[in-house]
Scaffold this active site. Structure first.
Site, PDB file in Angstrom:
ATOM      1  N   SER A  56     105.704   1.072  77.292  1.00 11.72           N
ATOM      2  CA  SER A  56     104.648   0.741  78.249  1.00 11.72           C
ATOM      3  C   SER A  56     104.747  -0.700  78.750  1.00 11.72           C
ATOM      4  CB  SER A  56     103.275   0.986  77.609  1.00 11.72           C
ATOM      5  OG  SER A  56     103.143   0.272  76.392  1.00 11.72           O
ATOM      6  N   GLY A 108     100.006 -13.180  74.915  1.00  9.57           N
ATOM      7  CA  GLY A 108      98.685 -13.364  75.485  1.00  9.57           C
ATOM      8  C   GLY A 108      97.923 -12.065  75.618  1.00  9.57           C
ATOM      9  N   ALA A 153      99.393  -3.331  79.049  1.00 11.18           N
ATOM     10  CA  ALA A 153     100.343  -2.844  80.050  1.00 11.18           C
ATOM     11  C   ALA A 153      99.642  -2.034  81.128  1.00 11.18           C
ATOM     12  CB  ALA A 153     101.415  -2.000  79.367  1.00 11.18           C
ATOM     13  N   LYS A 172      96.930 -10.533  65.219  1.00 12.82           N
ATOM     14  CA  LYS A 172      95.766  -9.962  65.903  1.00 12.82           C
ATOM     15  C   LYS A 172      95.789  -8.446  65.793  1.00 12.82           C
ATOM     16  CE  LYS A 172      98.105  -8.527  69.755  1.00 12.82           C
ATOM     17  NZ  LYS A 172      98.023  -7.285  70.535  1.00 12.82           N
ATOM     18  N   THR A 195      92.349  -7.129  72.022  1.00 19.15           N
ATOM     19  CA  THR A 195      92.919  -6.085  71.169  1.00 19.15           C
ATOM     20  C   THR A 195      91.854  -5.439  70.285  1.00 19.15           C
ATOM     21  OG1 THR A 195      94.927  -7.425  71.112  1.00 19.15           O
ATOM     22  CG2 THR A 195      94.844  -5.557  69.638  1.00 19.15           C
ATOM     23  N   SER A 232      94.106  -0.569  73.234  1.00 17.92           N
ATOM     24  CA  SER A 232      94.792  -1.048  72.035  1.00 17.92           C
ATOM     25  C   SER A 232      95.089   0.111  71.092  1.00 17.92           C
ATOM     26  CB  SER A 232      93.919  -2.088  71.319  1.00 17.92           C
ATOM     27  OG  SER A 232      94.423  -2.330  70.014  1.00 17.92           O
ATOM     28  N   ASN A 239      96.399  -0.207  68.209  1.00 17.25           N
ATOM     29  CA  ASN A 239      96.012  -0.622  66.856  1.00 17.25           C
ATOM     30  C   ASN A 239      94.538  -0.319  66.602  1.00 17.25           C
ATOM     31  OD1 ASN A 239      98.430  -2.245  65.636  1.00 17.25           O
ATOM     32  ND2 ASN A 239      98.303  -2.875  67.779  1.00 17.25           N
TER      33      ASN A 239
END
Length: 342
Positions: A10, A135, A139, A190, A247, A253, A255
């Site tokens: 991505s 940063g 995507a 993060k 995130t 995200s 995650n």
């Protein structure tokens, strides 16, 4: 100029769109010809970037030589645990010329060596110009041309500014930073905190819990980062708290989404299978835990997440463990300066 992008996930695909729009010749290398065939036939990379049309001017290939031939820059967008192996393939094949700049955009720490991506690169290619681009950036949003700010970090100011110029346009703003390790540690850790934020959401906890997790999380990131030589200011910036916020709060995200599923009772393996893409935070938990031990640090969020992922601890019990820790000052390292506080 010609730019080769390694991996058509991505983020690699989204950045190929940016570079193509900025007027560069872009060739994306992917390992599997089947993926390339689908992209060429449909004009889309639907598995990784839904509903985004890819211009025919962006070339996709499974041949490394075709991808890198004539390229002034090679951008690596492979999962962090695959970076060293991929880089070694490129080195052994003679595909990286000395004058070529390398850019990395993946976020993680190698589980075996406990090295960041820049440290791996420095060990294998000590003379190569290297930049990490990081940063708060999804995507999906970049491919839709939504406003995004990035950080270009390098030990070379000239290289950092070159990458700044390369990506900047009316929806991408790039800042430069000399603190490569700080930017890398921020981007890697993060993902750990985002897993925790997702678990908190999946358990049904509220905004209060997430705010506490994010705030204490940036402290843990900074503890490890400064122990590794990073600058505190980096963790207060885009690569640090900025990337952490996006995130931990966005459904883009993977995650966080993985954590939500785990909070709802999925096993880690089942959650990853449901996501269908690499969940970097799962690997970084182990790397960060090992680095915590190496540098003799106290990182309770990392410790509890490690126990959940690798020792089978119940997520709700892990949260209770965090809440019932010994009472302490919020800023212990500065508390000794409050001698007047009675």
């Amino acid at each position: 100029m010609k730019i080769a992008i390694v991996a058509a996930g991505s983020w690699g695909t989204a950045l190929s769109l940016v570079l193509n729009e900025n007027g560069h010749e872009v060739c994306v290398w992917a390992r599997h010809q089947s993926q390339i065939d689908i992209i060429n036939q449909t004009g889309m990379n639907e598995k990784y970037l839904k509903n985004i049309k890819i211009p025919k001017s962006i070339q996709f290939t499974s041949d490394i030589k075709t991808a890198v031939e004539g390229a002034e820059i090679i951008l690596f967008s492979v999962p962090s645990q695959q970076y060293q192996k991929t880089l070694e393939i490129f080195i052994e094949g003679g595909f990286i010329r000395k004058e070529v700049m390398l850019i990395n955009v993946s976020k993680g720490i190698d589980m075996n060596t406990l090295e960041t991506i820049s440290q791996i690169t420095q060990r294998l290619l000590p003379e190569q110009t290297f930049v990490t681009l990081s940063g708060p950036s999804h995507a999906e949003e970049v491919s839709q041309k939504l406003p995004t700010a990035l950080v270009s970090a390098s030990s070379s100011r000239k290289a950092a500014e070159r990458v700044q110029d390369l990506f900047s346009n009316d929806y991408i703003r790039v800042y430069t930073n000399p603190d490569v390790v700080g930017v890398e540690i921020s981007g890697a850790l993060k993902n750990i905190i985002a897993l925790g934020a997702g678990i908190s959401d999946g358990l049904g906890y509220g905004d209060n819990a997430k705010a506490a997790l994010i705030t204490r999380g940036i402290n843990e990131i900074a503890y490890l980062g400064t122990a590794m030589g990073a600058t505190m200011e980096t963790f207060r910036g885009l690569a640090g708290v900025g990337d952490l916020i996006v995130t931990c709060t966005s459904m883009h995200s993977r995650n966080r989404r993985c954590g939500i599923l785990m909070g709802k009772g999925y096993s880690f393996e089942a959650a990853v299978e449901e996501i269908g893409m690499v969940v970097e935070g799962a690997y970084t938990v182990k790397s960060a835990y090992d680095l915590m031990i190496k540098f003799d640090l106290e990182m309770p969020i990392t410790t509890e997440l490690y126990k959940v992922l690798y020792e089978g601890k119940d997520a709700r019990v892990a949260v209770n463990s965090l809440m019932s820790r010994q009472k302490k000052h919020e800023i212990d390292e500065y508390a000794k300066g409050f001698d007047h506080w009675e």
